[in-house]
Design a protein around this motif. Structure first.
Motif, short mmCIF file in Angstrom:
data_model
loop_
_atom_site.label_atom_id
_atom_site.label_comp_id
_atom_site.label_asym_id
_atom_site.label_seq_id
_atom_site.Cartn_x
_atom_site.Cartn_y
_atom_site.Cartn_z
N GLN A 136 0.81 -1.21 0.00
CA GLN A 136 0.00 0.00 0.00
C GLN A 136 0.85 1.27 0.00
O GLN A 136 0.47 2.28 -0.58
CB GLN A 136 -0.93 0.00 1.23
CG GLN A 136 -1.96 -1.11 1.23
CD GLN A 136 -2.77 -1.16 2.50
OE1 GLN A 136 -2.47 -0.45 3.48
NE2 GLN A 136 -3.82 -1.99 2.52
N ILE A 137 2.00 1.20 0.65
CA ILE A 137 2.85 2.39 0.79
C ILE A 137 3.76 2.58 -0.41
O ILE A 137 4.00 3.72 -0.84
CB ILE A 137 3.69 2.28 2.08
CG1 ILE A 137 2.78 2.29 3.31
CG2 ILE A 137 4.70 3.41 2.16
CD1 ILE A 137 3.52 2.06 4.60
N PHE A 138 4.27 1.49 -0.97
CA PHE A 138 5.33 1.58 -1.98
C PHE A 138 4.94 2.42 -3.20
O PHE A 138 5.71 3.30 -3.60
CB PHE A 138 5.73 0.16 -2.40
CG PHE A 138 7.01 0.12 -3.19
CD1 PHE A 138 8.23 0.32 -2.56
CD2 PHE A 138 7.00 -0.11 -4.55
CE1 PHE A 138 9.41 0.28 -3.28
CE2 PHE A 138 8.17 -0.14 -5.28
CZ PHE A 138 9.37 0.05 -4.64
N PRO A 139 3.78 2.20 -3.85
CA PRO A 139 3.45 3.03 -5.02
C PRO A 139 3.39 4.53 -4.71
O PRO A 139 3.91 5.35 -5.48
CB PRO A 139 2.08 2.49 -5.45
CG PRO A 139 2.01 1.12 -4.89
CD PRO A 139 2.74 1.18 -3.59
N THR A 140 2.75 4.86 -3.57
CA THR A 140 2.68 6.28 -3.20
C THR A 140 4.05 6.84 -2.87
O THR A 140 4.37 7.98 -3.22
CB THR A 140 1.74 6.45 -1.99
OG1 THR A 140 0.46 5.89 -2.30
CG2 THR A 140 1.57 7.92 -1.64
#
Length: 321
Positions: free
Chosen positions: A13-17
Motif C-alpha cells: 500500500q505504501i510503496f506506489p505512493t
C-alpha cells in the motif's frame, strides 16, 4: 495511534505512493536547482541536493512529519528578493517555523485571494515567455515564419514532447509526465537515428570488386533502411568488401543485419568481407562469434589501405542515402 504492522500488505500500500512522491519531489527539486543555476549563473550539486532531500524525508518520517521538497515559487521569491546564498534558505525555513508555531493567528487574517495574487506573480516570473514565440514558429510553415519575421525555431518533435509533458502534468502528476516525455523522446531519437544512415559504393576499374562504406548507427531502428541501401547482389561484382569504419553496431538487431547482408551476398554467389570495424563494434561481434559462423569479419588493422591499390586510387564512387 499505533504504527501499522510492517508486512507485505503494508508495503504494497505504501510503496506506489512512496515512489510517486519521491520521484515528484526529486524532479521538482532538480528542476528548481537548474532554474536557480540559470538565474544566478552558478552550478549547484545535484547529488548533494538529492542526498539532503532524502535525509530530510527520512528524519521527517521518523518524527511523524510530512515530507516535502524544494518549491520553485519560494526559491524564485528568494532570488527576486536578493537572497542568493544558503543563508536565505535557512532564514526562510526559520520564519516558516515561526509562522506555523507563533504567527498563525495573524496569517489566518490574510485573504486567500491575496495569496493567489502572490502565486500569479511568482508564475509570471517563472514562465519563459519567449518560448511561446519559439513554439509558434515551430508550428507555422516556413513561408508564414518568414512573413511574420519569426526566425527562432526548434524541432516540432521537441515542441510536441514539451506540450505533452505539460498536459500530462496537469492531468496526472509530474512523475508520470516526465516518464511519458522520456519514452516519447527515446522513440523520436530512435526514429531520427535510423534515418542517418549512408552508403558509399566504389567499384574497381576492371569491375571485379565493389567496396561499400557504411556510415551511421546500425541498430534495431536502422536495419530496414540499411538493407534497402544495398543494390541487389546479382547486379554487382562478386568480390564484395563492406567497410564499417564510419559505422557503429549497437545491438543484437545490428549484428543480425550484418549476418543477413552476408547471407544475401553468399546466396547470390558473391564473396563478402566485413572490414574496418570500430573497436566497440568488433568487441560486440566477437562476443557472439559462434552465432556468426561463416561471416568474414576482420579487425580494422587487417585492412591495408596503402597496400591495396583498389581502395584508394582508381575508384568510381557513388553516394547513396
Amino acid at each position: 495511534a499505533e504504527l501499522p504492522p510492517l508486512n507485505g500488505t503494508t508495503l504494497g500500500q505504501i510503496f506506489p505512493t512512496a515512489i510517486t512522491a519521491g520521484a515528484i519531489g526529486l524532479l521538482e527539486s532538480l528542476l528548481t536547482l537548474q532554474l536557480i543555476d540559470e538565474l544566478t549563473n552558478t552550478k549547484g550539486n545535484s547529488n548533494r541536493e538529492a542526498f539532503g532531500q532524502g535525509l530530510g524525508q527520512f528524519l521527517s518520517g521518523m518524527f511523524g512529519g510530512m515530507g516535502g521538497c524544494t518549491t520553485i515559487g519560494q526559491s524564485l521569491m528568494n532570488i527576486h528578493s536578493g537572497g542568493y546564498t544558503r543563508l536565505s534558505s535557512s532564514v526562510a525555513a526559520i520564519f516558516m517555523l515561526l509562522i506555523i508555531l507563533v504567527a498563525y493567528p495573524f496569517i489566518n487574517l490574510i485573504p486567500v485571494s491575496s495569496l493567489a495574487g502572490v502565486m500569479f506573480v511568482v508564475t509570471y516570473f517563472t514562465i519563459e515567455w519567449e518560448s511561446g514565440w519559439v513554439v509558434l514558429a515551430s508550428i507555422l510553415p516556413m513561408r508564414m515564419r518568414e512573413r511574420f519575421g519569426l526566425s527562432s525555431k526548434v524541432k516540432r518533435s521537441d515542441v510536441f514532447i514539451m506540450l505533452t509533458v505539460v498536459a500530462v502534468t496537469l492531468i496526472f502528476d509530474l512523475a508520470i509526465a516526465v516518464g511519458v516525455g522520456i519514452i516519447i523522446a527515446c522513440l523520436v531519437f530512435s526514429w531520427d537515428a535510423g534515418t542517418r544512415l549512408f552508403l558509399d559504393r566504389a567499384v574497381s576499374d576492371d569491375g571485379s570488386k565493389v567496396i561499400y562504406t557504411i556510415t551511421g548507427p546500425i541498430f534495431f531502428g536502422s536495419v530496414k533502411p540499411l538493407m534497402d541501401l544495398f543494390p541487389h547482389p546479382s547486379e554487382e561484382p562478386k568480390d564484395v568488401i563492406v567497410l564499417l569504419e564510419n559505422a557503429e553496431v549497437y545491438d543484437w538487431s545490428g549484428m543480425v543485419a550484418i549476418k543477413a547482408l552476408h547471407e544475401r551476398f553468399e546466396n547470390n554467389g558473391a564473396t563478402a568481407k566485413f572490414q574496418s570495424l570500430t573497436v566497440s563494434s568488433h568487441k560486440l561481434m566477437t562476443k557472439g562469434s559462434h552465432l556468426w559462423e561463416g561471416v568474414n569479419i576482420l579487425k580494422e588493422n587487417d585492412l591495408d589501405f596503402e597496400a591495396d591499390p583498389l581502395i584508394t586510387p582508381h575508384m568510381h564512387v557513388e553516394h547513396q542515402h
